[in-house]
Scaffold this motif. Structure first.
Motif, mmCIF file in Angstrom:
data_model
loop_
_atom_site.group_PDB
_atom_site.id
_atom_site.type_symbol
_atom_site.label_atom_id
_atom_site.label_comp_id
_atom_site.label_asym_id
_atom_site.label_seq_id
_atom_site.Cartn_x
_atom_site.Cartn_y
_atom_site.Cartn_z
ATOM 1 N N UNK A 1 0.830 -1.204 0.000
ATOM 2 C CA UNK A 1 0.000 0.000 0.000
ATOM 3 C C UNK A 1 0.864 1.255 0.000
ATOM 4 N N UNK A 2 1.908 1.247 0.823
ATOM 5 C CA UNK A 2 2.822 2.392 0.828
ATOM 6 C C UNK A 2 3.455 2.585 -0.541
ATOM 7 N N UNK A 3 3.839 1.501 -1.165
ATOM 8 C CA UNK A 3 4.442 1.572 -2.492
ATOM 9 C C UNK A 3 3.451 2.147 -3.511
ATOM 10 N N UNK A 4 2.223 1.713 -3.432
ATOM 11 C CA UNK A 4 1.177 2.197 -4.340
ATOM 12 C C UNK A 4 1.004 3.714 -4.246
ATOM 13 N N UNK A 5 1.128 4.246 -3.033
ATOM 14 C CA UNK A 5 0.909 5.676 -2.825
ATOM 15 C C UNK A 5 2.208 6.481 -2.819
ATOM 16 N N UNK A 6 3.328 5.812 -3.063
ATOM 17 C CA UNK A 6 4.600 6.521 -3.174
ATOM 18 C C UNK A 6 5.286 6.845 -1.862
ATOM 19 N N UNK A 7 4.992 6.067 -0.818
ATOM 20 C CA UNK A 7 5.555 6.354 0.505
ATOM 21 C C UNK A 7 6.404 5.203 1.054
ATOM 22 N N UNK A 8 6.776 4.260 0.219
ATOM 23 C CA UNK A 8 7.501 3.081 0.708
ATOM 24 C C UNK A 8 9.009 3.292 0.800
ATOM 25 N N UNK A 9 9.542 4.265 0.120
ATOM 26 C CA UNK A 9 10.992 4.440 0.064
ATOM 27 C C UNK A 9 11.588 4.611 1.459
ATOM 28 N N UNK A 10 12.570 3.782 1.769
ATOM 29 C CA UNK A 10 13.235 3.840 3.062
ATOM 30 C C UNK A 10 12.502 3.106 4.168
ATOM 31 N N UNK B 1 2.482 3.321 11.332
ATOM 32 C CA UNK B 1 2.548 4.752 11.602
ATOM 33 C C UNK B 1 2.782 5.552 10.323
ATOM 34 N N UNK B 2 3.568 4.991 9.413
ATOM 35 C CA UNK B 2 3.790 5.636 8.122
ATOM 36 C C UNK B 2 2.479 5.727 7.337
ATOM 37 N N UNK B 3 1.694 4.678 7.384
ATOM 38 C CA UNK B 3 0.411 4.676 6.690
ATOM 39 C C UNK B 3 -0.527 5.760 7.219
ATOM 40 N N UNK B 4 -0.676 5.824 8.531
ATOM 41 C CA UNK B 4 -1.657 6.775 9.060
ATOM 42 C C UNK B 4 -1.169 8.213 8.959
ATOM 43 N N UNK B 5 0.144 8.388 8.787
ATOM 44 C CA UNK B 5 0.689 9.737 8.624
ATOM 45 C C UNK B 5 0.477 10.265 7.207
ATOM 46 N N UNK B 6 0.254 9.370 6.257
ATOM 47 C CA UNK B 6 0.221 9.784 4.860
ATOM 48 C C UNK B 6 -1.096 9.496 4.138
ATOM 49 N N UNK B 7 -1.955 8.672 4.719
ATOM 50 C CA UNK B 7 -3.244 8.374 4.096
ATOM 51 C C UNK B 7 -4.379 8.911 4.955
#
Length: 207
Positions: A141-150, A161-167
């Motif tokens: 899901x992070x990869x789909x929305x462009x937030x998976x890097x790192x 936490x990364x998911x809820x910070x960006x979606x």
């Protein structure tokens, strides 16, 4: 009235209500909070709906804890109770929870009758919603929305936490529902439609 009687009646009605919806998944014993607690039945489509069952042989001792936990995850929740639990249950539930009563008619047929229609949950906890996902699902899901890097090698908690910070919540809910529906072999199957237990059609889980 046994636990399995209430479960059969609820599952049969839900299967009938969603029989033409190929994108709806009805499952039993869905784990939340990393599987530490399981709700009796979940309906997964555009929303996450939960159904907790309490037969006449059950007590309501665990209900306050279940309310606290389930209310952080599900969009709508209905408590299905034996008639003997109705008044006490009302005092333990938030106003937005639904209540349906299970009782036996003459002849032994089980009837499920809606008392309170479930409304939309005003207090979803995004972090608990994200924790329903497996690690590979979070990364996808992070990869789909462009937030998976790192973040591909990070822990599941950091990924959540990364998911809820960006979606936004609506987007996160949609992604979680789709991920759960794509999983294979992770939950118990529905009861067979051969269990034709007669019920009355006034138990309305979709209202």
């Amino acid at each position: 009235m046994r636990d399995r009687d209430v479960r059969k009646a609820a599952l049969l009605w839900l299967e009938q209500a969603h029989v033409h919806e190929i994108d709806t998944l009805i499952v039993q014993e869905m784990g939340v909070w990393s599987g530490s607690v399981r709700i009796d039945i979940a309906v997964i489509n555009g929303e996450l709906q939960g159904f907790e069952l309490k037969s006449a042989r059950d007590n309501l001792d665990r209900l306050p804890t279940q309310v606290e936990i389930y209310s952080q995850v599900f969009d709508r929740i209905t408590l299905v109770v034996a008639e003997c639990h109705l008044q006490k249950a009302k005092s333990l539930l938030p106003a937005w929870w639904g209540i349906s009563v299970a009782y036996e008619k003459t002849g032994g047929d089980l009837r499920l009758k809606t008392k309170i229609i479930a409304r939309i949950n005003p207090g979803i906890a995004p972090i608990q919603l994200a924790r329903l996902l497996w690690k590979d699902e979070m990364i996808s899901i992070l990869d789909k929305h462009g937030f998976a890097r790192g973040y591909r090698s990070k822990s599941s908690e950091l990924l959540a936490e990364r998911l809820i910070s960006n979606l936004k919540l609506d987007s996160l809910r949609n992604e979680v529902c789709e991920a759960l529906k794509r999983r294979q072999g992770w939950l118990r199957n529905n009861l067979s439609r051969q269990n034709n237990m007669p019920i009355d059609a006034d138990f309305d889980p979709m209202r």
